[in-house]
Design an enzyme around this catalytic site. Sequence first.
Site, PDB file in Angstrom:
ATOM      1  N   CYS A 123      60.978   0.078  48.343  1.00 12.21           N
ATOM      2  CA  CYS A 123      59.903   0.424  49.274  1.00 12.21           C
ATOM      3  C   CYS A 123      58.684   0.773  48.437  1.00 12.21           C
ATOM      4  O   CYS A 123      58.277  -0.020  47.581  1.00 12.21           O
ATOM      5  CB  CYS A 123      60.400   1.594  50.141  1.00 12.21           C
ATOM      6  N   SER A 124      58.083   1.908  48.663  1.00 10.93           N
ATOM      7  CA  SER A 124      56.932   2.312  47.848  1.00 10.93           C
ATOM      8  C   SER A 124      56.866   3.830  47.803  1.00 10.93           C
ATOM      9  O   SER A 124      55.791   4.410  47.819  1.00 10.93           O
ATOM     10  CB  SER A 124      55.649   1.734  48.424  1.00 10.93           C
ATOM     11  N   CYS A 125      58.036   4.475  47.774  1.00 13.74           N
ATOM     12  CA  CYS A 125      58.110   5.932  47.811  1.00 13.74           C
ATOM     13  C   CYS A 125      57.395   6.535  46.614  1.00 13.74           C
ATOM     14  O   CYS A 125      57.540   6.058  45.488  1.00 13.74           O
ATOM     15  CB  CYS A 125      59.567   6.370  47.842  1.00 13.74           C
ATOM     16  N   CYS A 141      59.915   2.636  42.968  1.00 16.94           N
ATOM     17  CA  CYS A 141      60.707   2.577  44.199  1.00 16.94           C
ATOM     18  C   CYS A 141      60.958   1.098  44.452  1.00 16.94           C
ATOM     19  O   CYS A 141      60.085   0.404  44.953  1.00 16.94           O
ATOM     20  CB  CYS A 141      59.952   3.209  45.361  1.00 16.94           C
TER      21      CYS A 141
END
Lengths: 211, 219
Positions: free
Chosen positions: A112-114, A109
């Site tokens: 972000c950090s999905c 991601c």
Amino acid sequence: MDEHSHNHADGQAAPSDPALRVKALESLLVDKGIVDPAAIDAFIEAYEHRIGPRNGARVVARAWVDPDFKRWLMDDATAAIASLGYTGRQGEHMVAVENAAGVHNMVVCTLCSCYPWTVLGLPPVWYKSAPYRSRAVIDPRGVLAEFGVELPDATEIRVWDSTSEMRYLVIPERPAGSEEMSEEDLADLVSRDAMIGTALATLPAAKEPAP
Amino acid sequence: MNGIHDMGGMHGFGPIAPEENAGTFHADYEPRMFGLMMAVRSLGLWSIDRNRFTRESLPPADYLTKGYYEQLMEVCVQLLAQHGLISEGERQSGRAASDAKPDVRATTAEAVLPLLTRGGPVDRDVDVPPRFTVGDRVRGRNIHSTGHVRLPRYARGRTGVVDRDYGVFVFADANAHGLGECPQHLYSVRFEAAELWGEQASAGSAVYIDLWDDHLEPA
């Protein structure tokens, strides 16, 4: 918006130590009736003990032994995964991507950090970090090499940048020599990283010795 | 926004530090911070998109150097203040300024697992025609909005092929700013590495990016 500590008019300064800050914030929000400390405990408990990569490993093992489930998983991962009891937050919309001879999948991601919490739990630090997020898309082979994964030059690498609320689960290739293993034992072969695509599923003998 | 969060393709951040069997949390304060953030988020006062935009808007140096959970706490505090639930004075002192309770009902421990299991789906059962079909050649639009944008910089102006149509979803870029859900088709678009990275491309690789109708134009 200044989020650095500074002296307020009443002479109080917000503590700069994150441990103290979280304590202060919790006591404020409890005081105001915005949060219940027992709910905080329950959220922590859920991700420390209930929701983690063992869920995803069970999905992969089922796909390896059950061709009907595998077809369902590739066609409608959200429903197939829900049938094993894994549903909800950060896994509302699932997509399974399958490794095969000549094709390797890897998930990132960049914005972000999905991450698919329902099947993998919370992401490791490196997944959320700038080095991985920046380079996974421009230099996937270099990134894989850092994880000790060397793929043939002819293998196509597909990088999935999770920019929406779709959450990706990599289905690694079933290792040769695992034909006689039970579904439960097969799940032991599937690491968190193998389901992100930064590792392969391997038999125990081929694994690096534990540090 | 063209922020520090939009990292795809950047250089210079150094090697990746894999961790084989690390626990869910590291520093002692992290689980508490995570649980607190989840308890606040479970009130449903703001969207995931608003939450993300707020994190993207942190000072770039903080984004790179502060811990993930510290950043989430800062986001939580800012949004609680924007919603009038805490004041700057309370934030500084850690004590309620008055006995008046805000009009919210704290999530109970019993509600946690049902909430997590239910999640918050963002697909929408509305009849919105797709602008593209699988196999179409599309280009990432050359947009530089200062708001929340899910089209990464590295794909703007680049041409790919629609690989899948996931159906109709909330459009995060609008939803982050209270502009409504603007439901529209979401696609997986395949970009060849050579199209994105030229001579520096990893041979034989491709990047699949989830993009909405409003991110794309015909190519």
